[in-house]
Design a protein around this motif. Structure first.
Motif, PDB file in Angstrom:
ATOM      1  N   GLY A 259      56.172  50.102 114.088  1.00 50.32           N
ATOM      2  CA  GLY A 259      56.832  50.976 115.059  1.00 50.32           C
ATOM      3  C   GLY A 259      56.834  52.410 114.585  1.00 50.32           C
ATOM      4  O   GLY A 259      56.710  53.343 115.369  1.00 50.32           O
ATOM      5  N   GLY A 260      57.007  52.582 113.282  1.00 50.07           N
ATOM      6  CA  GLY A 260      57.070  53.943 112.775  1.00 50.07           C
ATOM      7  C   GLY A 260      55.711  54.603 112.698  1.00 50.07           C
ATOM      8  O   GLY A 260      55.583  55.780 113.037  1.00 50.07           O
TER       9      GLY A 260
ATOM     10  N   PHE B 109      62.844  48.869 122.041  1.00 51.63           N
ATOM     11  CA  PHE B 109      62.290  49.883 121.142  1.00 51.63           C
ATOM     12  C   PHE B 109      60.774  50.010 121.338  1.00 51.63           C
ATOM     13  O   PHE B 109      60.218  51.104 121.256  1.00 51.63           O
ATOM     14  CB  PHE B 109      62.608  49.549 119.682  1.00 51.63           C
ATOM     15  CG  PHE B 109      64.073  49.626 119.369  1.00 51.63           C
ATOM     16  CD1 PHE B 109      64.875  50.583 119.960  1.00 51.63           C
ATOM     17  CD2 PHE B 109      64.664  48.752 118.477  1.00 51.63           C
ATOM     18  CE1 PHE B 109      66.224  50.667 119.680  1.00 51.63           C
ATOM     19  CE2 PHE B 109      66.014  48.817 118.179  1.00 51.63           C
ATOM     20  CZ  PHE B 109      66.809  49.772 118.785  1.00 51.63           C
ATOM     21  N   SER B 110      60.131  48.866 121.598  1.00 49.35           N
ATOM     22  CA  SER B 110      58.683  48.915 121.811  1.00 49.35           C
ATOM     23  C   SER B 110      58.348  49.836 122.981  1.00 49.35           C
ATOM     24  O   SER B 110      57.459  50.673 122.892  1.00 49.35           O
ATOM     25  CB  SER B 110      58.139  47.525 122.104  1.00 49.35           C
ATOM     26  OG  SER B 110      58.368  46.673 121.025  1.00 49.35           O
TER      27      SER B 110
ATOM     28  N   ILE C  22      58.876  53.374 122.143  1.00 49.41           N
ATOM     29  CA  ILE C  22      57.765  53.957 121.384  1.00 49.41           C
ATOM     30  C   ILE C  22      56.754  54.547 122.359  1.00 49.41           C
ATOM     31  O   ILE C  22      56.347  55.698 122.237  1.00 49.41           O
ATOM     32  CB  ILE C  22      57.067  52.880 120.532  1.00 49.41           C
ATOM     33  CG1 ILE C  22      57.954  52.461 119.373  1.00 49.41           C
ATOM     34  CG2 ILE C  22      55.729  53.401 120.000  1.00 49.41           C
ATOM     35  CD1 ILE C  22      57.360  51.353 118.531  1.00 49.41           C
TER      36      ILE C  22
ATOM     37  N   HIS D 139      58.019  57.666 124.118  1.00 45.79           N
ATOM     38  CA  HIS D 139      58.108  58.889 123.316  1.00 45.79           C
ATOM     39  C   HIS D 139      56.760  59.382 122.825  1.00 45.79           C
ATOM     40  O   HIS D 139      56.620  60.549 122.471  1.00 45.79           O
ATOM     41  CB  HIS D 139      59.073  58.661 122.158  1.00 45.79           C
ATOM     42  CG  HIS D 139      60.458  58.363 122.668  1.00 45.79           C
ATOM     43  ND1 HIS D 139      61.412  57.719 121.941  1.00 45.79           N
ATOM     44  CD2 HIS D 139      61.018  58.606 123.872  1.00 45.79           C
ATOM     45  CE1 HIS D 139      62.506  57.583 122.671  1.00 45.79           C
ATOM     46  NE2 HIS D 139      62.287  58.112 123.847  1.00 45.79           N
TER      47      HIS D 139
ATOM     48  N   ASP E 208      59.930  61.134 115.066  1.00 51.90           N
ATOM     49  CA  ASP E 208      59.735  59.803 115.621  1.00 51.90           C
ATOM     50  C   ASP E 208      59.360  58.775 114.545  1.00 51.90           C
ATOM     51  O   ASP E 208      59.796  57.630 114.599  1.00 51.90           O
ATOM     52  CB  ASP E 208      58.633  59.877 116.686  1.00 51.90           C
ATOM     53  CG  ASP E 208      58.744  58.739 117.666  1.00 51.90           C
ATOM     54  OD1 ASP E 208      59.862  58.526 118.163  1.00 51.90           O
ATOM     55  OD2 ASP E 208      57.743  58.059 117.919  1.00 51.90           O
TER      56      ASP E 208
ATOM     57  N   LYS F 155      61.814  55.686 114.456  1.00 55.65           N
ATOM     58  CA  LYS F 155      61.324  54.404 114.966  1.00 55.65           C
ATOM     59  C   LYS F 155      61.276  53.362 113.844  1.00 55.65           C
ATOM     60  O   LYS F 155      61.588  52.187 114.057  1.00 55.65           O
ATOM     61  CB  LYS F 155      59.964  54.577 115.611  1.00 55.65           C
ATOM     62  CG  LYS F 155      60.002  55.344 116.915  1.00 55.65           C
ATOM     63  CD  LYS F 155      60.392  54.450 118.064  1.00 55.65           C
ATOM     64  CE  LYS F 155      60.934  55.234 119.246  1.00 55.65           C
ATOM     65  NZ  LYS F 155      60.123  56.345 119.695  1.00 55.65           N
TER      66      LYS F 155
ATOM     67  N   LEU G 119      67.459  59.247 118.185  1.00 56.77           N
ATOM     68  CA  LEU G 119      66.371  58.924 119.099  1.00 56.77           C
ATOM     69  C   LEU G 119      66.614  59.565 120.459  1.00 56.77           C
ATOM     70  O   LEU G 119      65.726  60.147 121.066  1.00 56.77           O
ATOM     71  CB  LEU G 119      66.270  57.410 119.252  1.00 56.77           C
ATOM     72  CG  LEU G 119      65.185  56.933 120.193  1.00 56.77           C
ATOM     73  CD1 LEU G 119      63.840  57.065 119.513  1.00 56.77           C
ATOM     74  CD2 LEU G 119      65.405  55.508 120.617  1.00 56.77           C
TER      75      LEU G 119
END
Ligand code: NA
Ligand code: NA
Lengths: 134, 90, 784, 117, 159, 504, 138
Positions: F246-247, F300-301, F304, F307, F333, F337, F380
């Motif tokens: 994710g990051g 969160f996915s 991602i 963003h 981000d 993330k 976030l």
């Protein structure tokens, strides 16, 4: 002169390969096709390779061509054996004009053991009438 | 006709015509074993093609490829027939 | 000044670690903070009254031109005093109101943070800093409104409030950035000097729109007002502080702050008058239909905010004066009424006004406070409310157009507000004490002290308006850009039309109070119209939006891999195809191409046959074998075109791939004809176009001249510098050896992956125990 | 010949994608392999092709005396082929494991992770 | 055992030298050590002996094989290019006298390489070889042909 | 100290991976060594960062072959910033992995592969050669395949099949683009390509090439309509894996887009328009996608994706300010993330689920942890002055300057919807009344852990939260950095000169 | 599958030949077609063939250690041959280091050779690991 030798070797080589190809097309069952092609092609390619050794006529290429031929002769019959055996096992039928099949009933389905005589456990033996290949 | 022209215009075409015939068998089958045989033969023919080609272009280095083909082709036949037997086992 | 602002935040951080000490008796000590701050700001009164403006700036983010620039003028001082003053009372009140509450420390933490944010908001001169604090008020109020967070209604209100004020905040940000683009500064003081330029800028309209968006949402103007009644789910001290005295006034503050910058234009004034007018009347009427004390107060607050917007929109000196006074009026009486309501709620456990009466027998000081606040709210002399109302009427009366219309609106509003004030401040304390409340206990001093103090101030300022006249009110009016030197506050303006209207207001309002009794029936009556209420329309829109979101998301993310691939390829085909069609300079130079020979054509044909056989065969093993044919043909092509290394590698790897397939295949089921004819045709068309595009692309590239600089360099240096004659190999191990090193790492990783994939079988026991991924276990639960 | 090769590259890309659009995982992998071959041949073709002149310096020479094929695309393809092999073997095993666990070869039945929200 | 390894080693060293085409002393040495290690890696107990007696017989076998190969190839070529197929194929069981694995393998391979015949398999008890043949007129004669031809010579080599 | 320093992060990660492979089955050793290595790597990254900060763009020619012939590694501010961020995230996730990843998984090469992934990321950031970039991408994706499938559970595998296929497809498109690029220029060195591409007369062909890169990288970056692999898979592997994915994973795609579209295919209006449209649709699709999810990791996915839209928008507007915004957002981000997925892991360990419907009551039981988690969550959202806010200043201002109001609208929309989603999540997960889920026997609940183990969960989250706070409150530094990077990117001649200095 | 005598015997002889070949191919790669990749592939093919004929366990006995160990070893060799110029001479990564005099068979000996040997080992290790793992679990 050398050119002629090369030409002859290559011609025979190419012809045998062609025969093998024709044989592959014309032969009526898988076993016959295997039988025909294994040798004709091997011989043919062997001849072609000979012609290259003549052409280049240096130790490097010669030894390479030699190794290739050796390899082909070593492996082609083994391949033929493996495919032939597998064909029989999966139930590829013999040509209907075949005169005999002494292999019938001697393979065991589960263990893949090949017996030298037909014994009293026929239900485990490969039976061509019950299989078909897909 | 020089040797190179002979090889180029006669021998190589003969070899590739053989390859086409072999391909025909490959596609037609009918048994999977036929396909394996055809593939094996096709590779063998390929070795011949490479050998002739290396003469035509006077490039002995191409023979190395033929060598590899010869060394390795065997293995796919082994594997494919191995598969043929094994999938029946159940 | 920065310290003053930060105090609140620091205190709340302090509370995170020491919170348990502030839950008990020590909690009252928390109120020392607002008190101290109040004293701090109080001492500025003389200086500000003299017309000084105190500016203070701390560097923060110079790259953005963002500094912590603070400006203390009449406007910000008034708000600061309100924030800290009422803050002090609310803090103190809370210590009793929430006595013994488990999370009292948190409450103080939020409240202190909120206070800091609010102070920052009104003191900031930099628009970004202003925005920062603006958002902080939103987020802290989110926590305050949602303080009873186990209650679903509370959470919903908090979310609604945050949503509405959040979008408003983003409008403020957009406005700030737009103004910055127009002026090159974030400093409001500097913008003041550029007022004319801004107003003539083509983006003026947009900037105003953004600011209105921010102000109207924060100050709960119609149609964004509905979050405020919802926010009454918060504990009463919150309602008192945020929803009467401070946060909702932030929007008003913003409008006032920008009046000298953006005001004066038609669009500004007209919009404000209309929106303010609608809001004040709409909400005032709504108070009649409520039985919950806090509901009544919420709607009357909205109405009051409407009046303020309305007054700012009038844009005259009188109106500004009226607004300034009314801010104080409203803060005093509304805070009082909320606190009173809180006490009633706290002691009797009900806020239903139909069940409340005669409480003065139990809590006389509270009753006094309530009644005083009610008459101030009603604008009955001698309260400051009266002063405010007179000024309001006067300002409306002197407006440039539509005087009658405006007068009717404001008078009606005032009448309803009077009604609301009476219901909230008088009704609970008069009449007969119902039996259910007979055993109600009297509240302590800490509870009734604050409201009584505020209510008293309402009278004091009314009787002696000069106390606040030059110290507080005039600086505000001046900060709004109007000349205040001629103005005077007085209780008595003489017997004129305005006074008559006042009397009418009081008379009709009082009559209304006696005629209309708050009842559930009325409440249900208005509920029938709920479907056209903005909040319900929004809810419907919201549902629609969520529905659309679901549709859109699942339309694309539908679980079918082939659809994902199709979309990606389609995207590529459309874009590349579009350029290709438009790209006309494309020719093939046939002379540059090499001749075609029989064996090449044949090899190619075999390759193509192999490909199509792979694609269309029903047998997987045949497909794998056909891949062998493909591999061999490619190998031959590599041989023909001078790439022996490639040919070798390609062939070896193809063979290995065949072996891999063979080892895996027999465990897999046979091919099934899964797709229907239509799908296959559709995919076929897409694939064909894709293939054609690649072919065309390749031909276009081939028509371009090419530089062989790199290849030639390698060839020249391969043996001499890198000691190798097979240039390809030299590239692999030397010229571009880094590629190769990574590449063998890739292979190693793949091997590790294969190893793990085949060998690692998680034991159910361990999986449960450590469970580092979530789905599986959840699915197991579902099955149970 | 270039035109023929270009056509072939197109066919490899097209059939590769066609196979990837099937529902069977085995076909998916075959498609990936076809596509990979297409990409390799494309690099080969666009690096311009030369007949019968491998980029190998003759045994007695230090530099090339005759024309030679551009070695760069060849090196790139070699790298790409080997990488693809790593990926393909992983893919094949992935398919096997997926089949063992999910008990289907049909990709359309593998959408639980998208559905479960 | 020792001798066996050594022989293989030498043999492979020659293969190596031939392959590399570098006949210098260092290359022999290098090849020797290289193959030493490879043999060390792969040796599983195996019996071989009498290497030196065998060589001439091996040569004889090879010549015979080549003769058979070419002869049979021509036969097959004829069969393939003439329009009619005059075959009487079938699978025949050939009893084996060769007992060693290497003997069986060489025999089977030679049979396979010569056209018209194909070794399909050896029974697990190594008593019989199953051969597919294109022209079976007399079963006994066919078997005798194999036994007197290839098998006898192979037995001589391996004896 | 010299330009050799550029490659030290790569050497280090490679060495770590190899050493970890030697210590294959020794889990304890692997845990400790991975953290130790990550700390050293962070130190190196800091040194490299400050070296480049002080000395400007540096290059090193691998194999000592002058550019454009060898493979050039280039460290400009963008690269070293990303290397630094990778090191920070890497350290956090390394600590987090030790506690949160199942022992069996660790026994099958988790840590070596994890460090290979970091190696790949660093390499991708540092290389100056387009084909070398492809190879780094491959090491990244193969590592990610292994990490996403490790353990081979049903959901993992289903997700992995999609993840795998679409990423391979992306690689193929990338490779196709390289083929075309080499076909028209005969070069692979990115700095050299900048000049070569400018001279190509067939602009249509150049546009097509650029488009192929856009799509190839776009799939990796997870933009609309190419992101499908992401929501299908990111919630399936262990939390530590999700965190690093994710990051950093999509960010490599973003990095590549930025690099290629600021250096090689510069400022083509048609392409910029397409990028803008993609950005807008990405912002919207990601936002509304996140709105309708229930699983925290799925939320969160989608965020991602959403963003990524900011960064792409910054690239599409192609002004220095816009790009600075994109870079600032990128920096923010990556940290946030990574943290968010670790947070979902913490939440999972506390309650045994990630379903927001079933969660609740965490604030009541774990107030301090909740407040800690509050920081990244609302960073976030970009509640000022937390980190997510500042880049929007650049982006929105650039939007006004470019008069691309739809973009501004989309940015505001995405900000708003993020606010709503996170606030909702806060309400559902932390505020809502604790649902008494049936306790699972043998589950490693957070409450049952030793405090040492708890620290392994909390410390990485805290570490990244502190970095987030720094990005927010020290925005001046980050903005200065972003502006410098944007300046370097827009005025790419400096980069080109640094690479080709020997040629001139 | 019951292994056939014919294949078994043939493979026992093919194994050393193929291994010799693989090294041959590896070492000449710098001058002629070949190199670490193809060499490694052939080496692994030799063992795979052996395993087909004799069963996996026999082949594993031959190898002594798990082929997976070849991965870090090969990687380390390649990596260190690239790192050597950095460590020893402060030259850039992967700079070629060469012996002054050519050595028999191999020609010039240099870091590139060691690099290729590393490649060879990795490729062998990878291929064998993959194939063995799959056949074991098949
Ligand atoms: Na090579
Ligand atoms: Na080197």
């Amino acid at each position: 002169m050398i050119d002629i030798i090369i030409g002859i070797l290559a011609t025979f080589g190419a012809l045998f390969v062609l025969f093998a190809a024709i044989g592959l097309v014309r032969m009526p069952d898988t076993y016959l096709r295997i039988s025909v092609t294994t040798k004709a092609a091997t011989l043919g390619v062997g001849l072609v390779l000979m012609s290259t050794t003549v052409y280049f006529s240096n130790a490097d290429v010669t030894s390479q061509a030699f190794v290739i031929i050796l390899f082909l002769f070593l492996t082609a019959p083994v391949s033929a054996h493996l495919i032939g055996r597998a064909s029989y096992f999966i139930g590829v039928k013999l040509w209907d004009k075949s005169v005999m099949d002494e292999l019938r009933g001697k393979y065991q389905k589960n263990t893949h053991i090949l017996k030298s005589v037909v014994d009293d456990t026929p239900e485990d033996n490969v039976d061509h009438t019950k299989m078909e290949d897909k | 006709m020089t040797l190179f022209e002979y090889l180029h215009y006669i021998i190589l075409p003969v070899l590739v015509v053989s390859a086409v015939l072999i391909l025909w068998r490959f596609i037609k089958g009918p048994s999977i074993a036929d396909k394996i045989v055809a593939l094996d033969l096709l590779i063998t023919t390929g070795i011949g093609v490479i050998a002739v080609y290396s003469v035509i272009y006077n490039q002995s280095t191409l023979m190395d490829t033929a060598l590899i083909l010869a060394l390795i082709a065997f293995l796919s036949t082994v594997a494919l027939s191995y598969y043929l037997e094994k999938r029946r086992r159940k | 000044m920065l310290t003053a602002i930060l105090t609140g935040f620091l205190f709340s951080i302090f509370l995170v670690f020491t919170g348990r000490f502030f839950k008990g008796k020590l909690s009252i000590l928390a109120s020392l903070i607002p008190l101290g701050l109040f004293v701090y700001f109080f001492q500025f009164i003389p200086a500000i009254a003299d017309g000084n403006v105190i500016m203070k700036s701390y560097e923060w983010i110079p790259s953005f031109n963002v500094d912590l620039g603070f400006k203390l003028d009449g406007l910000s001082l008034l708000f600061s005093l309100m924030i800290t003053g009422i803050g002090f009372l609310v803090f103190a009140y809370t210590s009793s109101y929430l006595k013994g509450h488990e999370y009292m420390d948190r409450f103080y933490g939020y409240l202190a943070s909120f206070m800091g944010a609010m102070l920052g908001l009104v003191l900031s001169d930099n628009m970004i800093t202003l925005f920062v604090f603006w958002e902080l008020t939103s987020i802290t109020s989110f926590f305050l409104i949602g303080f009873n967070n186990t209650n679903p209604a509370s959470r919903k209100s908090a979310l609604t409030a945050l949503g509405i004020t959040g979008i408003g905040g983003l409008f403020l940000l957009a406005g700030a950035l737009l103004l910055n683009n127009m002026t090159g500064t974030y400093s409001i003081s500097e913008m003041l000097t550029m007022s004319e330029a801004i107003k003539s800028n083509e983006f003026y309209f947009l900037a105003v729109l953004f600011l209105f968006g921010a102000a109207f949402t924060k100050s709960a103007q119609f149609p964004f007002h509905f979050w405020l009644p919802g926010a009454m789910k918060a504990p009463t001290p919150v309602s008192t502080y945020l929803h009467s005295a401070t946060m909702v006034k932030a929007g008003i503050y913003l409008l006032m702050r920008f009046t000298p910058v953006l005001g004066g234009e038609n669009i500004w004034n007209t919009t404000l008058v209309i929106v303010g007018g609608i809001t004040m009347l709409y909400s005032a009427v709504h108070t009649i239909f409520r039985t919950d004390l806090k509901g009544i107060l919420a709607y009357s607050t909205i109405s009051a905010l409407g009046i303020l917007v309305f007054l700012i929109g009038l844009g005259t000196q009188e109106a500004f004066l009226a607004a300034a006074v009314f801010i104080i009026v409203h803060a005093l009486y509304k805070a009082t009424l909320f606190l009173v309501t809180g006490i009633i709620d706290h002691q009797t456990h009900t806020r239903d006004v139909t069940r409340l009466s005669g409480l003065n027998k139990i809590m006389l000081p509270v009753g006094i406070a309530g009644i005083l606040a009610a008459i101030s709210s009603a604008g009955i002399p001698p309260t400051i409310g009266f002063v405010g109302k007179e000024l309001t009427y006067e300002a409306s009366y002197h407006s440039e157009s539509m005087v009658i219309f405006l007068m009717i609106a404001i008078v009606l509003t005032k009448i309803f507000l009077l009604y609301a004030g009476f219901v909230a401040g008088i009704k609970p304390f008069t009449g007969k004490l119902p039996e259910e409340h007979a055993n109600t206990k009297a509240p302590g001093f800490i509870l009734w002290g604050p409201p009584l103090l505020l209510a008293t101030l309402g009278i004091v300022f009314g009787v002696a308006p000069f106390i606040i006249e030059s110290s507080l009110i005039k600086p505000v009016v001046e900060a709004l850009g109007a000349d205040a030197s001629e103005m005077h506050l007085a209780l008595w303006h003489g017997f004129n039309l305005i006074f008559i209207l006042s009397l009418i207001t009081i008379g009709v309002g009082t009559a209304l109070y006696f005629i209309i009794k708050p009842s559930e029936k009325l409440e249900k009556g208005i509920a029938r119209l709920d479907f056209i209420a903005p909040e319900n329309l929004l809810e419907k829109f919201n549902a629609l939006f969520v529905g659309f979101s679901n549709f859109w998301t699942n339309f694309f993310q539908n679980g079918y891999l082939r659809n994902y691939i199709s979309i990606i390829i389609l995207f590529l085909v459309v874009l590349v195809g579009y350029i290709m069609i438009g790209n006309t300079n494309f020719t093939i130079d046939y002379n540059s191409l090499s001749k075609i020979t029989v064996y090449e054509i044949t090899t190619t044909m075999i390759l193509i046959a192999g490909i199509f056989y792979t694609v269309f065969t029903d047998s997987r093993l045949a497909a794998v074998a056909a891949m062998g044919v493909v591999g061999l043909s490619i190998c031959l092509i590599f041989v023909f075109y001078s790439a022996p290394d490639l040919a070798m590698t390609q062939f070896s790897i193809d063979t290995l791939t065949v072996i891999l397939f063979v080892l895996v295949l027999y465990k897999l089921p046979k091919y099934l004809k899964l797709s229907d004819y239509k799908t296959r045709v559709r995919d076929g068309i897409l694939s064909t176009i894709f293939g054609l595009i690649i072919t065309t692309l390749a031909l276009q590239v081939l028509a371009e001249p090419v530089s062989k600089e790199v290849g030639n360099f390698y060839a020249a240096n391969s043996y001499i510098e890198a000691h190798g004659k097979n240039v390809v190999n030299v590239i692999l191990v030397d010229f571009r050896g880094a590629d190769t090193l990574i590449e063998i790492s890739v292979l190693s990783i793949a091997a590790v992956g294969v190893f793990g994939l085949m060998k690692l079988r998680l034991k159910m026991k361990d999986r449960r125990r450590y469970a580092d991924t979530s789905l599986n276990v959840e699915n197991e639960n579902k099955k149970k | 010949m270039e035109i023929l090769l270009a056509l072939m590259v197109g066919i490899l890309y097209g059939t590769g994608i066609y196979m990837m659009l099937r529902r069977s995982m085995v076909k998916l992998i075959l498609g990936i392999i076809l596509l990979g071959n297409g990409a390799n041949l494309l690099i080969f073709l666009l690096g311009r092709i030369t007949k019968g002149a491998p980029p190998i310096i003759g045994s007695d020479a230090k530099v090339f005396v005759e024309a030679f094929a551009d070695p760069v695309p060849q090196a790139l393809i070699l790298t790409a082929i080997v990488i693809s092999f790593g990926l393909q073997s992983f893919a094949i095993v992935l398919v096997k494991r997926a089949h063992t666990v999910v008990r289907t070869d049909d990709l359309d039945e593998m959408n639980a992770t998208d559905e479960d929200s | 055992m020792m001798k066996n390894k050594f022989l293989s080693n030498i043999l492979l060293t020659f293969v190596w030298v031939a392959l590399t085409g570098d006949f210098s002393f260092e290359n022999y040495l290098f090849g020797f050590f290289l193959n030493f290690h490879i043999l060390w890696l792969i040796t599983i107990g195996r019996n071989r002996s009498k290497y030196f007696l065998i060589v001439p017989k091996v040569l004889l076998l090879l010549v015979f094989f080549l003769y058979e190969l070419i002869k049979a190839n021509i036969e097959v070529a004829y069969e393939v290019i003439t329009p009619k197929l005059n075959m009487t194929p079938g699978i025949i069981m050939v009893p084996l006298d060769v007992k060693s694995d290497i003997g069986i393998t060489v025999l089977a391979n030679m049979i396979s390489l010569t056209p018209g015949t194909l070794s399909l398999d050896v029974s697990n008890d190594k008593k019989v070889l199953f051969v597919h043949a294109m022209y079976i007129t007399d079963k006994e004669k066919f078997i005798r042909g194999i036994k007197d031809g290839f098998e006898r010579r192979i037995l001589e080599v391996l004896s | 100290m010299n330009e050799q320093l550029i490659l030290y992060p790569l050497f280090l990660q490679m060495a770590i991976s190899i050493i970890l492979m030697f210590g294959w089955a020794r889990i304890k050793f692997q845990k400790v060594f991975s953290v130790f290595g990550s700390i050293v790597s962070l130190g190196l990254a800091i040194i490299l960062f400050s070296y480049i900060w002080n000395n400007g763009t540096q290059t090193i020619q691998a194999g000592n072959w002058e550019a454009p012939f060898g493979i050039t590694f280039v460290a400009d501010m963008l690269s070293v910033t990303l290397v630094l961020l990778t090191a920070i995230s890497g350290l956090a996730v390394s600590i987090f992995s030790g506690a949160s990843v199942l022992k069996d998984r660790l026994r099958f090469g988790y840590f070596p592969i994890f460090h290979f992934l970091l190696l790949g990321l660093n390499g991708a950031f540092l290389t100056g050669d387009i084909f070398n970039l492809y190879v780094w991408f491959e090491i990244i994706i193969i590592s990610s395949f292994v990490l996403i499938t490790i353990g081979g559970e049903k959901a993992q595998l289903e997700g992995a099949v999609k993840y795998f296929t679409l990423n391979i497809l992306a690689s193929m498109i990338f490779l196709t683009a390289i083929a075309v690029l080499y076909g028209i220029t005969g070069s692979l060195n990115m700095a050299d390509l900048a000049g070569q591409i400018a001279e190509v007369e067939n602009r249509g062909l150049v546009q097509i090439t650029a488009l192929l890169f856009l799509i190839g990288f776009g799939i990796k970056a997870g933009v609309f309509p190419l992101y499908f692999w992401l929501p299908a898979s990111y919630h399936t592997p262990p939390f530590a894996v999700s965190a690093i994915f994710g990051g950093l994973l999509t960010k490599v795609g973003v990095y590549a887009l930025i690099r290629v579209f600021t250096l090689i295919f510069v400022d083509d209006p048609f392409l910029n328009n397409i990028i803008m449209i993609i950005a807008i649709l990405t912002l919207i699709s990601g936002g509304i996608g996140a709105l309708v999810q229930n699983n925290m990791r799925k939320v969160f996915s989608y965020l991602i994706i959403c963003h990524i839209g900011y960064m792409i928008a910054g690239l599409g507007m192609f002004t220095e300010m816009a790009i600075a915004g994109a870079i600032f957002y990128l920096i923010h981000d990556i940290i946030v993330k990574t943290n968010l997925f670790m947070i979902s892991g913490v939440v999972y360990r506390i309650k045994g689920t990630n379903s927001m419907r079933d969660l609740g009551g965490i604030y009541a039981k774990w107030p301090k942890i909740s407040l800690l988690l509050f920081i990244p969550l609302f960073s976030l959202v970009g509640i000022p002055p937390l980190s997510g806010f500042w880049p929007k200043i650049n982006l929105i201002k650039a939007g006004f300057t470019n008069e691309s109001y739809i973009t501004v609208g989309a940015i505001i929309f995405a900000s708003f919807i993020t606010l709503v989603i996170i606030a909702k999540m806060w309400a559902e997960v932390f505020w809502k009344e604790d649902k008494e889920l049936p306790l699972r026997s043998n589950f490693g609940y957070f409450s049952k852990m030793t405090s040492a183990k708890r620290m392994q969960f909390v410390v990485p989250v805290a570490l990244l939260s502190i970095v987030s706070l720094y990005i927010g409150f020290g925005a001046e530094h980050i903005q200065e950095l972003s502006a410098r990077i944007a300046d370097e990117l827009v005025n790419s001649q400096g980069y080109i000169d640094a690479v080709l200095k020997s040629k001139n | 599958m019951r292994t056939t005598i014919i294949l078994k015997t043939a493979s026992n002889y093919l194994l050393p030949v193929l291994l010799v070949f693989s090294i041959f191919i590896l070492l000449r790669g710098h001058y002629l077609p070949g190199g670490g990749f193809v060499g490694g592939l052939i080496a692994s093919i030799a063992f795979i063939l052996h395993s087909f004929a004799n069963g996996l366990n026999k082949t594993k006995e031959l190898l002594i250690m798990h082929p997976g160990f070849l991965l870090p070893i090969g990687l380390a060799i390649s990596f260190m041959s690239g790192l050597a110029p950095v460590v020893l001479f402060d030259l850039p990564f992967m700079t070629g280091l060469w012996s002054h005099d050519p050595v028999a068979i191999l020609g010039s000996v240099g870091s590139a050779l060691f690099f290729d040997i590393g490649v060879y080992l990795v490729v062998t290790g990878v291929t064998l690991t993959i194939i063995f793992t799959i056949s074991e679990s098949a």
